[in-house]
Write a protein that holds these residues in place. Structure first.
Motif, PDB file in Angstrom:
ATOM      1  N   GLU A   1      -1.177  12.178   1.845  1.00  0.00           N
ATOM      2  CA  GLU A   1      -0.945  10.810   1.345  1.00  0.00           C
ATOM      3  C   GLU A   1       0.552  10.488   1.241  1.00  0.00           C
ATOM      4  OE1 GLU A   1      -3.708   8.990  -1.200  1.00  0.00           O
ATOM      5  OE2 GLU A   1      -5.249  10.506  -0.868  1.00  0.00           O
TER       6      GLU A   1
ATOM      7  N   SER B   1       3.541  10.909   9.572  1.00  0.00           N
ATOM      8  CA  SER B   1       4.411  10.147   8.669  1.00  0.00           C
ATOM      9  C   SER B   1       4.691   8.756   9.233  1.00  0.00           C
ATOM     10  CB  SER B   1       5.737  10.895   8.465  1.00  0.00           C
ATOM     11  OG  SER B   1       5.507  12.061   7.697  1.00  0.00           O
TER      12      SER B   1
ATOM     13  N   ARG C   1      14.139   2.835  -0.474  1.00  0.00           N
ATOM     14  CA  ARG C   1      14.085   1.438  -0.021  1.00  0.00           C
ATOM     15  C   ARG C   1      14.014   0.487  -1.215  1.00  0.00           C
ATOM     16  NH1 ARG C   1       9.874   1.181   5.124  1.00  0.00           N
ATOM     17  NH2 ARG C   1      11.178   2.307   6.607  1.00  0.00           N
TER      18      ARG C   1
HETATM   19  N1  CAA Z   1       1.975  -2.641  -0.318  1.00  0.00           N
HETATM   20  C1  CAA Z   1       1.784  -3.765   0.437  1.00  0.00           C
HETATM   21  N2  CAA Z   1       2.412  -3.977   1.616  1.00  0.00           N
HETATM   22  C2  CAA Z   1       3.265  -3.019   2.036  1.00  0.00           C
HETATM   23  C3  CAA Z   1       3.507  -1.841   1.321  1.00  0.00           C
HETATM   24  C4  CAA Z   1       2.820  -1.666   0.095  1.00  0.00           C
HETATM   25  N3  CAA Z   1       2.984  -0.562  -0.632  1.00  0.00           N
HETATM   26  N4  CAA Z   1       4.408  -1.082   1.979  1.00  0.00           N
HETATM   27  C5  CAA Z   1       4.725  -1.774   3.088  1.00  0.00           C
HETATM   28  N5  CAA Z   1       4.035  -2.936   3.127  1.00  0.00           N
HETATM   29  C6  CAA Z   1       4.059  -3.954   4.183  1.00  0.00           C
HETATM   30  C7  CAA Z   1       5.463  -4.394   4.514  1.00  0.00           C
HETATM   31  O1  CAA Z   1       5.870  -5.463   3.684  1.00  0.00           O
HETATM   32  C8  CAA Z   1       5.304  -4.813   5.956  1.00  0.00           C
HETATM   33  O2  CAA Z   1       4.658  -6.059   5.976  1.00  0.00           O
HETATM   34  P1  CAA Z   1       4.934  -7.161   7.144  1.00  0.00           P
HETATM   35  O3  CAA Z   1       4.222  -6.666   8.353  1.00  0.00           O
HETATM   36  O4  CAA Z   1       4.365  -8.409   6.599  1.00  0.00           O
HETATM   37  O5  CAA Z   1       6.426  -7.191   7.352  1.00  0.00           O
HETATM   38  C9  CAA Z   1       4.323  -3.793   6.526  1.00  0.00           C
HETATM   39  O6  CAA Z   1       3.574  -3.329   5.385  1.00  0.00           O
HETATM   40  C10 CAA Z   1       4.954  -2.590   7.205  1.00  0.00           C
HETATM   41  O7  CAA Z   1       5.813  -1.958   6.262  1.00  0.00           O
HETATM   42  P2  CAA Z   1       7.098  -1.125   6.701  1.00  0.00           P
HETATM   43  O8  CAA Z   1       7.906  -1.942   7.635  1.00  0.00           O
HETATM   44  O9  CAA Z   1       7.742  -0.613   5.458  1.00  0.00           O
HETATM   45  O10 CAA Z   1       6.433   0.069   7.535  1.00  0.00           O
HETATM   46  P3  CAA Z   1       7.097   1.340   8.230  1.00  0.00           P
HETATM   47  O11 CAA Z   1       6.505   1.471   9.579  1.00  0.00           O
HETATM   48  O12 CAA Z   1       8.586   1.290   8.090  1.00  0.00           O
HETATM   49  O13 CAA Z   1       6.469   2.563   7.382  1.00  0.00           O
HETATM   50  C11 CAA Z   1       6.415   4.300   5.738  1.00  0.00           C
HETATM   51  C12 CAA Z   1       6.869   2.861   6.145  1.00  0.00           C
HETATM   52  C13 CAA Z   1       6.731   4.347   4.260  1.00  0.00           C
HETATM   53  C14 CAA Z   1       7.161   5.383   6.473  1.00  0.00           C
HETATM   54  C15 CAA Z   1       4.893   4.433   5.981  1.00  0.00           C
HETATM   55  O14 CAA Z   1       4.600   4.540   7.369  1.00  0.00           O
HETATM   56  C16 CAA Z   1       4.278   5.608   5.267  1.00  0.00           C
HETATM   57  O15 CAA Z   1       4.003   5.519   4.076  1.00  0.00           O
HETATM   58  N6  CAA Z   1       4.046   6.721   6.003  1.00  0.00           N
HETATM   59  C17 CAA Z   1       3.292   7.848   5.471  1.00  0.00           C
HETATM   60  C18 CAA Z   1       1.848   7.692   5.830  1.00  0.00           C
HETATM   61  C19 CAA Z   1       0.964   8.463   4.930  1.00  0.00           C
HETATM   62  O16 CAA Z   1       1.133   8.495   3.713  1.00  0.00           O
HETATM   63  N7  CAA Z   1      -0.084   9.056   5.496  1.00  0.00           N
HETATM   64  C20 CAA Z   1      -1.061   9.759   4.775  1.00  0.00           C
HETATM   65  C21 CAA Z   1      -2.421   9.394   5.309  1.00  0.00           C
HETATM   66  S1  CAA Z   1      -3.833   9.744   4.318  1.00  0.00           S
HETATM   67  C22 CAA Z   1      -3.949  11.426   4.219  1.00  0.00           C
HETATM   68  O17 CAA Z   1      -3.039  12.084   3.885  1.00  0.00           O
HETATM   69  C23 CAA Z   1      -5.245  12.102   4.494  1.00  0.00           C
HETATM   70  C24 CAA Z   1      -6.310  11.789   3.580  1.00  0.00           C
HETATM   71  O18 CAA Z   1      -7.431  11.540   3.964  1.00  0.00           O
HETATM   72  C25 CAA Z   1      -6.088  11.909   2.111  1.00  0.00           C
END
Ligand code: CAA
Length: 380
Positions: free
Chosen positions: A364, A132, A376
């Motif tokens: 995901e 995560s 957020r």
């Molecule tokens: N679109 C564009 N930019 C985005 C964005 C979005 N949706 N969300 C965040 N950003 C940008 C932010 O603006 C920030 O940019 P800057 O560096 O310019 O400031 C940067 O990305 C980092 O964003 P956060 O500070 O919000 O990041 P965070 O570390 O606080 O993480 C989180 C937020 C929502 C917890 C994120 O880590 C997350 O979504 N975690 C879950 C991960 C996940 O879904 N993993 C699944 C992997 S795939 C899988 O399951 C297997 C597969 O093969 C299918």
């Protein structure tokens, strides 16, 4: 506001529906038991143009959008969730970021083969210590002359065992805090030093390939960097906005399959001298399932529509993923209950759907993460 699908969208949905009913549904149990999808199915997906559904026509794809993809994914997943996630990840986690962030040269190099399915795609983000908290990833890429040298381990890679091309998220600036020093690099899976681990033994979606992928001294040309240096994490999350619409579509398809089976069984099964569908207790379950499915589908279509307009849909994609995946689990549970003991055996598809539904609340971005994303946006 217009709820009617265009002629083109209706056509592509109907094509996917026929394919799902005639080709996928009869093979879904076998894929679940074998742990892989019949390669003939992949070839037919290619013939129908579904590997390249969202790839622009200029690069050999069908040039359709996210709404088309969600309609197709709902149909595929109604029949076989293992096939559904394979197509979803290929289109939304590999094809989409190359389309959205690739240079013209990169698009010409990779997209035509992705469009036909000659090469399938995977997305390497998660690591043993970065699930995560994806920004905590430790895989590194160091520039050595004109090449990136990549070292690290990725896990839970959907399509890991069948993909020919990966987007790998790597740390390129170790001094930067968490998500800041990350880049996205495209890696052909046949590059020396790439090792694919054993398939994970999963509870559901057993026909789909999920593996570890290890990178040891993997060298790729400098121009495999996708988007800007150290700008990979926003690409990873922006890509997941689309991927989450795909998983939400999968959840709607699974939920619909549960409702369809529950309706059929409750009309056939007689107890106390009448079909159980005549009992209000069963009718209420069916009504709740149908309402939640309709609401989920509306959330999915709204998010896909926004993404097709190139508008930010982070909140909408998270809402669709959270609600639709909860709906899939609700419907699987209720459908199993309606089937009673029979539903708890593998004589009926319900037990497979019950197992397949569970992952939609995990991959995901788990439901808990979707809540963070939504909260957020609400508080911003
Ligand atoms: N679109 C564009 N930019 C985005 C964005 C979005 N949706 N969300 C965040 N950003 C940008 C932010 O603006 C920030 O940019 P800057 O560096 O310019 O400031 C940067 O990305 C980092 O964003 P956060 O500070 O919000 O990041 P965070 O570390 O606080 O993480 C989180 C937020 C929502 C917890 C994120 O880590 C997350 O979504 N975690 C879950 C991960 C996940 O879904 N993993 C699944 C992997 S795939 C899988 O399951 C297997 C597969 O093969 C299918």
């Amino acid at each position: 506001m217009d709820f009617e699908l265009t002629e083109e969208l209706t056509m592509v949905r109907d094509m996917a529906r026929t394919f799902a009913d005639e080709v996928l549904a009869p093979r879904a149990t076998k894929a679940d038991r074998d742990g892989f999808i019949d390669p003939e199915v992949f070839a037919k997906i290619g013939e129908l143009g579904l590997w390249g559904l969202t790839i622009p026509e200029a690069y050999g794809g069908a040039g359709m959008g996210n709404l088309a993809l969600s309609l197709v994914l709902e149909e595929l997943n109604r029949a076989c969730a293992s096939t559904g996630v394979t197509v979803s990840v290929h289109n939304s986690l590999l094809g989409a970021p190359i389309k959205r962030h690739g240079t013209e040269e990169q698009k010409k190099r990779w997209m035509p083969k992705l469009a036909t399915g000659e090469v399938l795609g995977c997305y390497c983000l998660t690591e043993p210590n970065a699930g995560s908290d994806a920004g905590a990833l430790r895989t590194t890429a160091v520039l050595d002359g004109d090449e990136w040298v990549i070292d690290g381990t990725k896990i839970w890679v959907t399509n890991g065992g069948i993909a020919g091309l990966a987007i790998v998220y790597v740390r390129t600036d170790p001094s930067a805090s968490n998500s800041k020093g990350i880049s996205a690099i495209v890696v052909p899976m046949d590059t020396k030093g790439v090792t694919v681990g054993k398939p994970e033994k999963k509870t559901g979606i057993r026909g789909s390939s999920t593996t570890e992928v290890v990178f040891e001294g993997v060298r790729v040309p400098k121009d495999h960097l996708l988007g800007g240096l150290n700008r990979g994490f926003p690409i990873a999350l922006e890509t997941l906005d689309g991927g989450r619409i795909g998983i939400a579509s999968q959840a709607v398809g699974i939920a619909q399959a549960c409702l369809d089976r529950a309706v059929k069984y409750s009309k056939e099964r007689e107890q106390f001298g009448q079909p159980i569908a005549e009992f209000q207790a069963i009718q209420w379950k069916l009504a709740d399932m149908a309402t939640r499915i309709d609401a989920s589908r509306a959330l999915v279509h709204k998010a896909a529509w926004l993404r097709d307009r190139d508008e930010r849909c982070t909140r909408e994609a998270a809402e669709a993923k959270m609600f639709a995946s909860q709906t899939a689990n609700f419907c699987a549970d209720e459908a199993l209950q309606i089937h009673g003991g029979a539903g708890y055996t593998d004589d009926f598809d319900i037990e497979r759907l019950f197992r397949d539904a569970r992952i939609t609340e995990i991959y995901e971005g788990a439901t808990d993460i979707q809540r963070i994303v939504i909260a957020r946006a609400v508080l911003a």
